[in-house]
Design a protein around this motif. Structure first.
Motif, PDB file in Angstrom:
ATOM      1  N   ARG A 100       0.833  -1.202   0.000  1.00  0.00           N
ATOM      2  CA  ARG A 100       0.000   0.000   0.000  1.00  0.00           C
ATOM      3  C   ARG A 100       0.872   1.257   0.000  1.00  0.00           C
ATOM      4  O   ARG A 100       1.982   1.248   0.531  1.00  0.00           O
ATOM      5  N   ARG A 101       0.341   2.314  -0.564  1.00  0.00           N
ATOM      6  CA  ARG A 101       1.066   3.589  -0.606  1.00  0.00           C
ATOM      7  C   ARG A 101       1.089   4.241   0.773  1.00  0.00           C
ATOM      8  O   ARG A 101       0.288   3.927   1.650  1.00  0.00           O
ATOM      9  N   ASP A 102       2.010   5.178   0.914  1.00  0.00           N
ATOM     10  CA  ASP A 102       2.075   6.024   2.119  1.00  0.00           C
ATOM     11  C   ASP A 102       2.165   5.213   3.405  1.00  0.00           C
ATOM     12  O   ASP A 102       1.494   5.500   4.404  1.00  0.00           O
ATOM     13  N   ASP A 103       2.989   4.183   3.371  1.00  0.00           N
ATOM     14  CA  ASP A 103       3.212   3.343   4.545  1.00  0.00           C
ATOM     15  C   ASP A 103       4.713   3.086   4.660  1.00  0.00           C
ATOM     16  O   ASP A 103       5.195   1.978   4.415  1.00  0.00           O
ATOM     17  N   PRO A 104       5.482   4.132   5.017  1.00  0.00           N
ATOM     18  CA  PRO A 104       6.946   4.025   5.002  1.00  0.00           C
ATOM     19  C   PRO A 104       7.512   2.964   5.932  1.00  0.00           C
ATOM     20  O   PRO A 104       8.534   2.354   5.616  1.00  0.00           O
ATOM     21  N   ALA A 105       6.859   2.715   7.056  1.00  0.00           N
ATOM     22  CA  ALA A 105       7.393   1.727   8.005  1.00  0.00           C
ATOM     23  C   ALA A 105       7.347   0.318   7.404  1.00  0.00           C
ATOM     24  O   ALA A 105       8.311  -0.452   7.525  1.00  0.00           O
ATOM     25  N   PHE A 106       6.235  -0.004   6.759  1.00  0.00           N
ATOM     26  CA  PHE A 106       6.124  -1.344   6.169  1.00  0.00           C
ATOM     27  C   PHE A 106       7.032  -1.479   4.957  1.00  0.00           C
ATOM     28  O   PHE A 106       7.678  -2.513   4.764  1.00  0.00           O
ATOM     29  N   LYS A 107       7.114  -0.433   4.151  1.00  0.00           N
ATOM     30  CA  LYS A 107       8.011  -0.477   2.990  1.00  0.00           C
ATOM     31  C   LYS A 107       9.455  -0.667   3.442  1.00  0.00           C
ATOM     32  O   LYS A 107      10.217  -1.430   2.826  1.00  0.00           O
ATOM     33  N   LYS A 108       9.841   0.011   4.519  1.00  0.00           N
ATOM     34  CA  LYS A 108      11.212  -0.132   5.027  1.00  0.00           C
ATOM     35  C   LYS A 108      11.470  -1.571   5.472  1.00  0.00           C
ATOM     36  O   LYS A 108      12.532  -2.137   5.201  1.00  0.00           O
ATOM     37  N   LEU A 109      10.497  -2.179   6.143  1.00  0.00           N
ATOM     38  CA  LEU A 109      10.670  -3.565   6.586  1.00  0.00           C
ATOM     39  C   LEU A 109      10.866  -4.487   5.377  1.00  0.00           C
ATOM     40  O   LEU A 109      11.762  -5.342   5.382  1.00  0.00           O
ATOM     41  N   VAL A 110      10.033  -4.306   4.350  1.00  0.00           N
ATOM     42  CA  VAL A 110      10.131  -5.162   3.162  1.00  0.00           C
ATOM     43  C   VAL A 110      11.443  -4.925   2.431  1.00  0.00           C
ATOM     44  O   VAL A 110      12.150  -5.867   2.051  1.00  0.00           O
ATOM     45  N   ASP A 111      11.806  -3.647   2.236  1.00  0.00           N
ATOM     46  CA  ASP A 111      13.068  -3.319   1.556  1.00  0.00           C
ATOM     47  C   ASP A 111      14.275  -3.832   2.336  1.00  0.00           C
ATOM     48  O   ASP A 111      15.238  -4.343   1.741  1.00  0.00           O
ATOM     49  N   ASP A 112      14.229  -3.700   3.655  1.00  0.00           N
ATOM     50  CA  ASP A 112      15.342  -4.175   4.487  1.00  0.00           C
ATOM     51  C   ASP A 112      15.473  -5.701   4.394  1.00  0.00           C
ATOM     52  O   ASP A 112      16.590  -6.241   4.397  1.00  0.00           O
ATOM     53  N   THR A 113      14.335  -6.388   4.329  1.00  0.00           N
ATOM     54  CA  THR A 113      14.367  -7.846   4.199  1.00  0.00           C
ATOM     55  C   THR A 113      15.013  -8.242   2.876  1.00  0.00           C
ATOM     56  O   THR A 113      15.877  -9.127   2.826  1.00  0.00           O
ATOM     57  N   LEU A 114      14.610  -7.577   1.795  1.00  0.00           N
ATOM     58  CA  LEU A 114      15.199  -7.853   0.483  1.00  0.00           C
ATOM     59  C   LEU A 114      16.687  -7.521   0.469  1.00  0.00           C
ATOM     60  O   LEU A 114      17.499  -8.283  -0.066  1.00  0.00           O
ATOM     61  N   ALA A 115      17.049  -6.396   1.064  1.00  0.00           N
ATOM     62  CA  ALA A 115      18.459  -5.999   1.108  1.00  0.00           C
ATOM     63  C   ALA A 115      19.286  -7.045   1.844  1.00  0.00           C
ATOM     64  O   ALA A 115      20.396  -7.406   1.415  1.00  0.00           O
ATOM     65  N   GLY A 116      18.750  -7.559   2.945  1.00  0.00           N
ATOM     66  CA  GLY A 116      19.453  -8.594   3.696  1.00  0.00           C
ATOM     67  C   GLY A 116      19.653  -9.857   2.877  1.00  0.00           C
ATOM     68  O   GLY A 116      20.735 -10.449   2.889  1.00  0.00           O
ATOM     69  N   LEU A 117      18.613 -10.260   2.134  1.00  0.00           N
ATOM     70  CA  LEU A 117      18.714 -11.448   1.288  1.00  0.00           C
ATOM     71  C   LEU A 117      19.732 -11.240   0.171  1.00  0.00           C
ATOM     72  O   LEU A 117      20.509 -12.143  -0.162  1.00  0.00           O
ATOM     73  N   MET A 118      19.724 -10.042  -0.412  1.00  0.00           N
ATOM     74  CA  MET A 118      20.614  -9.764  -1.540  1.00  0.00           C
ATOM     75  C   MET A 118      22.079  -9.657  -1.102  1.00  0.00           C
ATOM     76  O   MET A 118      22.981 -10.094  -1.808  1.00  0.00           O
ATOM     77  N   LYS A 119      22.306  -9.096   0.063  1.00  0.00           N
ATOM     78  CA  LYS A 119      23.682  -8.928   0.543  1.00  0.00           C
ATOM     79  C   LYS A 119      24.272 -10.225   1.100  1.00  0.00           C
ATOM     80  O   LYS A 119      25.489 -10.441   1.036  1.00  0.00           O
ATOM     81  N   SER A 120      23.409 -11.099   1.626  1.00  0.00           N
ATOM     82  CA  SER A 120      23.899 -12.334   2.248  1.00  0.00           C
ATOM     83  C   SER A 120      24.163 -13.445   1.249  1.00  0.00           C
ATOM     84  O   SER A 120      24.822 -14.430   1.579  1.00  0.00           O
ATOM     85  N   GLY A 121      23.638 -13.305   0.036  1.00  0.00           N
ATOM     86  CA  GLY A 121      23.770 -14.374  -0.951  1.00  0.00           C
ATOM     87  C   GLY A 121      22.569 -15.300  -0.980  1.00  0.00           C
ATOM     88  O   GLY A 121      22.450 -16.160  -1.864  1.00  0.00           O
ATOM     89  N   GLU A 122      21.654 -15.125  -0.020  1.00  0.00           N
ATOM     90  CA  GLU A 122      20.477 -15.996   0.034  1.00  0.00           C
ATOM     91  C   GLU A 122      19.554 -15.747  -1.169  1.00  0.00           C
ATOM     92  O   GLU A 122      18.918 -16.671  -1.678  1.00  0.00           O
ATOM     93  N   PHE A 123      19.497 -14.496  -1.636  1.00  0.00           N
ATOM     94  CA  PHE A 123      18.686 -14.168  -2.809  1.00  0.00           C
ATOM     95  C   PHE A 123      19.175 -14.947  -4.025  1.00  0.00           C
ATOM     96  O   PHE A 123      18.380 -15.533  -4.766  1.00  0.00           O
ATOM     97  N   GLU A 124      20.498 -14.981  -4.224  1.00  0.00           N
ATOM     98  CA  GLU A 124      21.057 -15.708  -5.364  1.00  0.00           C
ATOM     99  C   GLU A 124      20.787 -17.206  -5.251  1.00  0.00           C
ATOM    100  O   GLU A 124      20.550 -17.882  -6.263  1.00  0.00           O
ATOM    101  N   ALA A 125      20.816 -17.715  -4.019  1.00  0.00           N
ATOM    102  CA  ALA A 125      20.513 -19.140  -3.812  1.00  0.00           C
ATOM    103  C   ALA A 125      19.057 -19.437  -4.179  1.00  0.00           C
ATOM    104  O   ALA A 125      18.765 -20.463  -4.811  1.00  0.00           O
ATOM    105  N   LEU A 126      18.156 -18.532  -3.817  1.00  0.00           N
ATOM    106  CA  LEU A 126      16.753 -18.702  -4.162  1.00  0.00           C
ATOM    107  C   LEU A 126      16.564 -18.593  -5.681  1.00  0.00           C
ATOM    108  O   LEU A 126      15.758 -19.320  -6.273  1.00  0.00           O
ATOM    109  N   TYR A 127      17.314 -17.697  -6.296  1.00  0.00           N
ATOM    110  CA  TYR A 127      17.236 -17.545  -7.752  1.00  0.00           C
ATOM    111  C   TYR A 127      17.633 -18.864  -8.435  1.00  0.00           C
ATOM    112  O   TYR A 127      16.938 -19.345  -9.333  1.00  0.00           O
ATOM    113  N   LYS A 128      18.737 -19.441  -8.001  1.00  0.00           N
ATOM    114  CA  LYS A 128      19.201 -20.703  -8.595  1.00  0.00           C
ATOM    115  C   LYS A 128      18.168 -21.818  -8.384  1.00  0.00           C
ATOM    116  O   LYS A 128      17.959 -22.658  -9.258  1.00  0.00           O
TER     117      LYS A 128
END
Length: 295
Positions: free
Chosen positions: A232-260
């Motif tokens: 949903r729009r105009d919900d910065p706290a939830f967007k930050k949680l989702v973005d932070d989760t993605l950032a953690g996956l991408m930086k840890s290598g877990e995102f690439e493992a899921l991609y494979k």
């Protein structure tokens, strides 16, 4: 009944107050103890129904990681997670009216949709190509002249094809199907000559067909667009949680493992490997962490 100007102003004020009181997503989830996660039924390999009729996929697994963070952020270890199937047509209204809290599928992040919803960090990039029957004379969009072309209603691909048809005067008949599975079926049943959709979804639909060898993905990519999880729009706290989760996956290598796991390994329900290497755009975004929309 005709309302007086004062009555109209009073009603508008009441609506505005009601909207202002709408709780943020994390507050809503904490208070209710439940969260509704939306999925697509045939967006392989992002979000689709697996062999047991339950949602599976790359986007679905990532949303599972987000749910874990929501549990921590809200302190609701007892969080109940409901699931809701959505289509290209109803996904935005259901998010806006609070029926769903997050959509995990294959939604293109573009400027027009950003007026209605918000998007997390882009997690895939794709382009519109064509699904045809094997041996079809259609090899590119130029071959669509006078043909029947189907695309899924409510998608950016449908709009891209309509614009292409007008600009290049191709004169093809553009058919709107309710979902990706129906679009592919029209091609298989020879009721349409080609299905225009994001190439990765076409590869997934081909892989899940009863006889994949009967179908082919052809043509040049008409444009490159990013996919992102929708909020949903105009919900910065939830967007930050989702973005932070993605950032953690991408930086840890877990995102690439899921991609494979979902793009370069056998996947349900038929154990077929899509053999889709990670695009340069996505590799770059593992570092940039951009949520920039398509135009």
């Amino acid at each position: 009944m005709r309302l007086s100007p004062l009555t109209v102003l009073t009603l508008l004020g009441a609506c505005g107050a009601a909207l202002a009181q709408t709780p943020a997503t994390l507050d809503k989830i904490k208070a209710s103890g439940s969260m509704t996660v939306a999925y697509r039924e045939s967006s392989i390999p992002f979000s689709y129904l697996g062999g047991e009729g339950q949602p599976v996929g790359f986007g679905w697994e990532i949303c599972g990681k987000i749910v874990e963070q929501v549990r921590r952020a809200t302190g609701r270890a007892d969080l109940k997670v409901a699931t809701q199937a959505v289509t290209s047509q109803n996904r935005i209204p259901l998010l806006q009216n609070g029926t769903i809290d997050i959509e995990c599928g294959s939604t293109t992040n573009n400027s027009e949709r950003a007026k209605q919803v918000a998007f997390a960090t882009n997690y895939f990039y794709t382009g519109t190509r064509l699904l045809v029957r094997a041996g079809s004379p259609i090899k590119s969009t130029a071959d669509l002249k006078g043909r029947k072309v189907v695309s899924t209603t409510g998608t950016t691909n449908y709009q891209v094809l309509r614009k292409l048809n007008a600009e290049q005067n191709l004169g093809f008949e553009l058919i709107a199907a309710k979902d990706h599975a129906e679009s592919a079926l029209l091609v298989q049943q020879q009721r349409a000559d080609a299905f225009g959709m994001d190439d990765i979804l076409l590869y997934g639909l081909r892989a899940s067909a009863q006889n994949p060898a009967e179908l082919a993905v052809v043509g040049e990519a008409l444009q490159v667009e990013p996919y992102a999880i929708m909020l949903r729009r105009d919900d910065p706290a939830f967007k930050k949680l989702v973005d932070d989760t993605l950032a953690g996956l991408m930086k840890s290598g877990e995102f690439e493992a899921l991609y494979k796991k979902w793009f370069q390994s056998p996947i349900p329900p038929k154990g077929i490997n899509l053999n889709a290497p990670m695009s340069q755009e996505l590799q770059d975004n593992l570092k940039a962490l951009s949520d920039k929309p398509a135009l």
